[in-house]
Design a protein around this motif. Structure first.
Motif, PDB file in Angstrom:
ATOM      1  N   ARG A  48       0.840  -1.203   0.000  1.00  0.00           N
ATOM      2  CA  ARG A  48       0.000   0.000   0.000  1.00  0.00           C
ATOM      3  C   ARG A  48       0.879   1.259   0.000  1.00  0.00           C
ATOM      4  NH1 ARG A  48      -5.344   0.207   2.058  1.00  0.00           N
ATOM      5  NH2 ARG A  48      -6.177   2.310   1.906  1.00  0.00           N
ATOM      6  N   GLU A  52       1.185   4.198  -2.842  1.00  0.00           N
ATOM      7  CA  GLU A  52       0.970   5.606  -2.522  1.00  0.00           C
ATOM      8  C   GLU A  52       2.137   6.467  -2.980  1.00  0.00           C
ATOM      9  OE1 GLU A  52      -0.320   6.558   1.449  1.00  0.00           O
ATOM     10  OE2 GLU A  52      -1.310   4.626   1.661  1.00  0.00           O
ATOM     11  N   ASN A  88      -7.614   5.551   3.506  1.00  0.00           N
ATOM     12  CA  ASN A  88      -7.034   5.284   4.826  1.00  0.00           C
ATOM     13  C   ASN A  88      -7.904   5.846   5.937  1.00  0.00           C
ATOM     14  OD1 ASN A  88      -4.814   3.902   3.847  1.00  0.00           O
ATOM     15  ND2 ASN A  88      -3.516   5.723   3.742  1.00  0.00           N
ATOM     16  N   ARG A  93      -6.944   3.663   9.017  1.00  0.00           N
ATOM     17  CA  ARG A  93      -5.523   3.359   8.972  1.00  0.00           C
ATOM     18  C   ARG A  93      -4.741   4.621   9.302  1.00  0.00           C
ATOM     19  NH1 ARG A  93      -4.026  -1.090   5.539  1.00  0.00           N
ATOM     20  NH2 ARG A  93      -2.238   0.129   4.839  1.00  0.00           N
ATOM     21  N   LEU A  95      -2.774   7.911   8.992  1.00  0.00           N
ATOM     22  CA  LEU A  95      -2.891   8.874   7.901  1.00  0.00           C
ATOM     23  C   LEU A  95      -1.592   9.627   7.615  1.00  0.00           C
ATOM     24  CD1 LEU A  95      -6.349  10.498   8.672  1.00  0.00           C
ATOM     25  CD2 LEU A  95      -5.800   8.995   6.768  1.00  0.00           C
ATOM     26  N   SER A  98      -0.151   9.103   4.086  1.00  0.00           N
ATOM     27  CA  SER A  98      -1.063   9.622   3.065  1.00  0.00           C
ATOM     28  C   SER A  98      -1.087  11.141   3.053  1.00  0.00           C
ATOM     29  CB  SER A  98      -2.470   9.080   3.297  1.00  0.00           C
ATOM     30  OG  SER A  98      -2.508   7.685   3.152  1.00  0.00           O
TER      31      SER A  98
END
Length: 232
Positions: A48, A52, A88, A93, A95, A98
């Motif tokens: 993941r 990203e 997320n 999840r 952050l 992100s």
């Protein structure tokens, strides 16, 4: 009545250098696998995290190369970064990665929009790499090499390695390896930027991003591993 803490209590209330180093290592995301080696994939955020880091830049490079449309290319990159942050958030999840990605893409988009050139999308990355080079080199100069802070706690050495010249040199060498990654990025990508070759620059940014950093991290781990104890 004097309620101020005594000197010793005040000292205890402040985090020690060892504790600060441990907090830095914990936040870095670097993890050790069951086999005792560094888990490179987990250390870069797993599949993941890899997506990203790669997808926004990949979309920008592909769309800009095909269409030369700056707005649509930047829009795709920003939407991709934002989609990961929203996903997320919905999945509860962490952050941090992100949000960092969204801010990074937004800054890159600002540079590109301000100049009107697709190649300037990659300019903030040059500053980031330069800042890392200076910070990591400074850590070696003050004998707190970053690789030691990252790997020392994973290996259970804490900061005891600083009192052993051999271990200190090993972690300094490991830090130089990571610095070499940042230097190599600048050496390859700056000429492409000056040539305004967006397709090649975007491709090199992707290839020399997370994959090259992961390789450098693994090499740094290998060269800094403790020597096995010798039997008398």
């Amino acid at each position: 009545m004097n309620t101020e803490p005594e000197g010793e209590d005040r000292k205890d209330a402040q985090p020690s250098i060892s504790e600060l180093a441990g907090q830095y290592a914990a936040r870095s995301g670097v993890e050790r696998g069951d086999d005792g080696q560094i888990d490179v994939l987990k250390s870069v955020g797993g599949v993941r995290g890899l997506a990203e880091a790669i997808l926004p830049g990949l979309l920008f490079t592909l769309i800009y190369t095909i269409t030369t449309g700056l707005y649509v290319s930047l829009g795709a990159a920003v939407v991709a970064a934002g989609a990961f942050a929203v996903a997320n958030l919905v999945q509860k999840r962490p952050l941090v990665q992100s949000l960092t990605g969204v801010i990074g893409v937004a800054v890159c988009a600002f540079f590109a929009l301000r100049s009107g050139s697709g190649s300037t999308y990659f300019v903030p990355g040059f500053y980031v790499n330069g800042a890392y080079i200076l910070a990591f080199a400074l850590s070696i100069a003050v004998k707190w090499p970053v690789a030691g802070l990252l790997f020392g706690f994973i290996r259970g050495e804490n900061v005891a390695w600083r009192s052993e010249p051999r271990r200190l040199r090993a972690y300094a060498l490991a830090t130089w390896i990571i610095i070499a990654v940042f230097l190599l990025r600048l050496a390859v990508q700056l000429p492409l930027f000056l040539a305004d070759n967006v397709a090649a620059l975007g491709t090199m940014r992707l290839a020399m991003g997370v994959p090259l950093y992961a390789l450098g991290l693994w090499l740094a781990w290998v060269v800094s591993r403790p020597l096995p104890a010798t039997q008398p």
